[in-house]
Structure formats: C-alpha cells, structure tokens
Design a protein around this motif. Structure first.
Motif, PDB file in Angstrom:
ATOM      1  N   UNK A 208      11.050   0.488  -4.363  1.00 28.52           N
ATOM      2  CA  UNK A 208       9.996   0.032  -5.271  1.00 28.52           C
ATOM      3  C   UNK A 208       9.275   1.220  -5.909  1.00 28.52           C
ATOM      4  N   UNK A 209       9.097   2.286  -5.152  1.00 30.42           N
ATOM      5  CA  UNK A 209       8.497   3.490  -5.727  1.00 30.42           C
ATOM      6  C   UNK A 209       9.347   4.008  -6.881  1.00 30.42           C
ATOM      7  N   UNK A 210      10.669   3.962  -6.702  1.00 32.88           N
ATOM      8  CA  UNK A 210      11.578   4.448  -7.744  1.00 32.88           C
ATOM      9  C   UNK A 210      11.533   3.583  -9.001  1.00 32.88           C
ATOM     10  N   UNK A 211      11.075   2.338  -8.847  1.00 29.40           N
ATOM     11  CA  UNK A 211      11.047   1.425  -9.990  1.00 29.40           C
ATOM     12  C   UNK A 211       9.762   1.529 -10.803  1.00 29.40           C
ATOM     13  N   UNK A 212       8.749   2.194 -10.281  1.00 32.53           N
ATOM     14  CA  UNK A 212       7.428   2.130 -10.912  1.00 32.53           C
ATOM     15  C   UNK A 212       7.378   2.804 -12.274  1.00 32.53           C
ATOM     16  N   UNK A 213       8.059   3.932 -12.435  1.00 36.66           N
ATOM     17  CA  UNK A 213       8.030   4.596 -13.736  1.00 36.66           C
ATOM     18  C   UNK A 213       8.722   3.737 -14.791  1.00 36.66           C
ATOM     19  N   UNK A 214       9.784   3.047 -14.383  1.00 33.26           N
ATOM     20  CA  UNK A 214      10.476   2.145 -15.312  1.00 33.26           C
ATOM     21  C   UNK A 214       9.612   0.920 -15.611  1.00 33.26           C
ATOM     22  N   UNK A 215       8.884   0.433 -14.610  1.00 32.92           N
ATOM     23  CA  UNK A 215       7.990  -0.695 -14.841  1.00 32.92           C
ATOM     24  C   UNK A 215       6.867  -0.300 -15.796  1.00 32.92           C
ATOM     25  N   UNK A 216       6.351   0.926 -15.643  1.00 37.65           N
ATOM     26  CA  UNK A 216       5.321   1.413 -16.572  1.00 37.65           C
ATOM     27  C   UNK A 216       5.875   1.505 -17.988  1.00 37.65           C
ATOM     28  N   UNK A 217       7.148   1.913 -18.098  1.00 37.02           N
ATOM     29  CA  UNK A 217       7.815   1.967 -19.397  1.00 37.02           C
ATOM     30  C   UNK A 217       7.912   0.567 -20.002  1.00 37.02           C
ATOM     31  N   UNK A 218       8.196  -0.429 -19.140  1.00 32.95           N
ATOM     32  CA  UNK A 218       8.283  -1.808 -19.611  1.00 32.95           C
ATOM     33  C   UNK A 218       6.935  -2.293 -20.142  1.00 32.95           C
ATOM     34  N   UNK A 219       5.871  -1.990 -19.421  1.00 33.93           N
ATOM     35  CA  UNK A 219       4.534  -2.405 -19.858  1.00 33.93           C
ATOM     36  C   UNK A 219       4.186  -1.754 -21.193  1.00 33.93           C
TER      37      UNK A 219
END
Length: 364
Positions: A208-219
C-alpha cells in the motif's frame, strides 16, 4: 502455544467515551477516523509461542526505536466488518477466510502464523466488548483491523523473533464520500503495484505504501482511484490501489484478472465469483489488457466494470483516464449486473437474505 486457545485477560477501559459523545460520533463516522474504546493484543516470542492475550483500553503502543518493523517492514494486516442485523444479532462476514489469508501473508513475510481459531476469537471478543460502537441504520458497520508487527529490537536483516498482534475497531459509514457512485479511475503509466515473486498476494503495508504516489497522481488527474498494470509487460490490468476489478460483457460474461501471485486474493472477490455463477453468469478468471478494456468499452462489448473490496464492497467504475485521454464504461452509469451483485452480497452480509454458503458468522 500452537493451536490451543489462550485465555484473554480483560482490562476494561477506565475512561470510555460517554454514550452521548459516542452517539454524536456515530452520526457520520466516515471511514477509519473514529475508533472504539478497546483493543486486542497478543504477543509472540520464538521458543515460547503466543502468549499474553488481553483486551484493554485502546492506547499508543510502546515501541523501541530499534523495533524490526520500523526498519525491515515485517508487518501484515487484515480488514473485515461486523454488522448488526435485523433481529439485533451481531455478525461477521467470512472471518475464517480472513484468518487463512492472514496466515498466508505471515508465511510470505517470514512471520509466525496465528492459529485461525485464535484470530477469530480475538475479533469476537473485541466486538463483544465494543458492540455499542456499531452504527445503526443501513450501511453502518464496525470495521475490524487485525495486524501484526515485528516487535523485536535489533538491527539485522533476518526474521524477527518477537511479534505483536493487535486488533483495533472503527465504526464505519460509506467508504466513498457521497455513498455508492460510479468512480473514475486513473491508469498509472509509470508505477506498478507488484511483480511476480514479490509480495502482491500478501496483505502487507509495503504494497500500500508503494501505491500512494500513484494514488496521489490519480487524485491530481481528477480521479478517485488508481489502476495498476502488470509489472512485466505493462499491458494487463492487475488491480486498483486497494481493490480487485471485474469486467461485465454483453454476452453475460464476468471476467476478473487471475490470481497469479501479484494480486491480492480478495475475500469479496471470491464471494462475487460464487454469486455471479449462481446468478447464471459465465465467470472467467483471465488476463484483460488495458487496450482491450478501452476497445471493448468503445464498441459497447464491455457493458460494466466495477471494483470490489471489504471496505467499499462494490464500486461501479464509470470513467477511465490515462495519459492519452479518457473513456466511459457503460455511459458512466452503474450497470444492472453490478447493482444486482452488490445488493445480493450486502443482503447476505446484513442477514436480509439466506446464507447458503455459511459465510455469516454470528458473534452475539
């Protein structure tokens, strides 16, 4: 101890939240913002096994700065819900499946396996003592978060010899603000969630930590969630940041990416595979490329897409964005298959429909 049940020491919170304050918090608890009065803790030591099972006031965890979890990320967790059903009983949905996945995650992360019966009993005990925190009304639940961390204080790359298992609970409303609605997802061009041979099938914090930068990109792109493609070819859909994904086609076929070691084996995903087949749909577990997702949405062959997981249950996917543009799925609206499956699953979870598979476990 091995599979033997431990005796739980109960130390009631001497200063619980008042009934009036609790009622105010439960009006709109959101998700993961409000917590109950108590928590479960059980300790493990190599050569001793599991010991010191207790329920006590929820409080900060004393931790040595050399604790292994802080340096080598030996940590796993689970998530499931308790519900108050029509007759006033309190139930959980498939806790044994969470226990089995917790053990599988532990094996992958070189951690000790908590006996399944002890896992389920720890949940039952916490729900029993904090049952007043279950929100009333449709959509409310008590979200349970069991987790385990490496607690041994040492610096060295090896599996720890001491661990702490904890369960906390959080009253929950809708996972997405505004309730169930079609979401727009961002297909990450640069980041992947997991690679073959990695920890993708384990429910560990590092994924989940690895996904956070991509999630921020999505937002930043105006989307609600991120979609990851496979790490090898960057062609095939793996899963969302925290949910599995399904596709519904015009020939009444439901497709979801296969469990190839890079995808979390979702318990909601597994239930939906069963319910979809029972509803007469053809169900397939096979790779789906992003190119096909886009082309099939354009041609109308793909009628619906949805994400699923414990927290959100089922969420329709209405729009898809990527660096080259965007497209809609099913006109951007929830489809009939998605809606029917969501209703069927929630009705079973909340005791409004028969439970032929024995998924619902009564707590109180």
């Amino acid at each position: 101890m091995s599979g033997d049940m431990l005796d739980f020491e109960i130390i009631s919170n001497p200063a619980p939240v008042s009934a009036a304050e609790r009622a105010a918090l439960l009006v709109d608890p959101g998700f993961g913002r409000v917590f109950t009065d108590h928590m479960v803790t059980i300790r493990y030591a190599e050569g001793k096994g599991w010991y010191d099972a207790r329920i006590s006031a929820r409080a900060p965890i004393p931790m040595d700065p050399a604790s292994a979890v802080l340096h080598y990320a030996q940590e796993i967790f689970e998530g499931l819900k308790a519900y108050r059903v029509g007759d006033g009983a309190v139930t959980m949905f498939r806790p044994a499946a969470n226990a089995a996945r917790f053990a599988s995650s532990a094996r992958r992360m070189a951690m000790p396996e908590l006996p399944p019966e002890l896992f389920v009993e720890s949940l039952r005990r916490l729900v029993e003592i904090d049952q007043e925190w279950i929100p009333e009304g449709d959509g409310g639940s008590l979200y349970l978060r069991p987790f385990m961390i490496a607690s041994e204080a040492f610096l060295g790359v090896r599996p720890a010899r001491e661990y702490l298992y904890v369960v906390i609970a959080s009253p929950a409303g809708s996972y997405f603000s505004g309730g169930v609605r079609p979401v727009t997802v961002w297909v990450s061009p640069d980041y992947t969630r997991a690679a073959p041979g990695g920890t993708g099938a384990a429910k560990c914090g590092g994924n989940y930590a690895a996904s956070l930068v991509a999630q921020a990109e999505a937002i930043e792109a105006g989307c609600d969630q991120v979609v990851f493609l496979d790490a090898v070819e960057r062609r095939y859909v793996d899963e969302l940041g925290g949910m599995n994904v399904f596709f519904v086609y015009d020939d009444d076929t439901l497709v979801t990416p296969p469990l190839s070691g890079t995808i979390l084996p979702g318990i909601t995903r597994d239930a939906l595979l069963t319910l979809a087949a029972e509803a007469g749909h053809q169900v397939e577990e096979r790779p789906v490329s992003f190119a096909d997702w886009r082309a099939d949405a354009a041609s109308g062959r793909l009628r619906e897409a949805f994400a699923c997981g414990t927290a959100a249950v089922i969420t329709p996917i209405g729009g898809v964005r990527f660096p080259g543009g965007d497209f809609l799925v099913g006109g951007g609206q929830p489809g009939p298959v998605t809606t029917a499956l969501q209703q069927r699953l929630v009705d079973i979870q909340r005791g409004r429909a028969a439970d032929p598979h024995g998924w619902v476990s009564r707590v109180l």
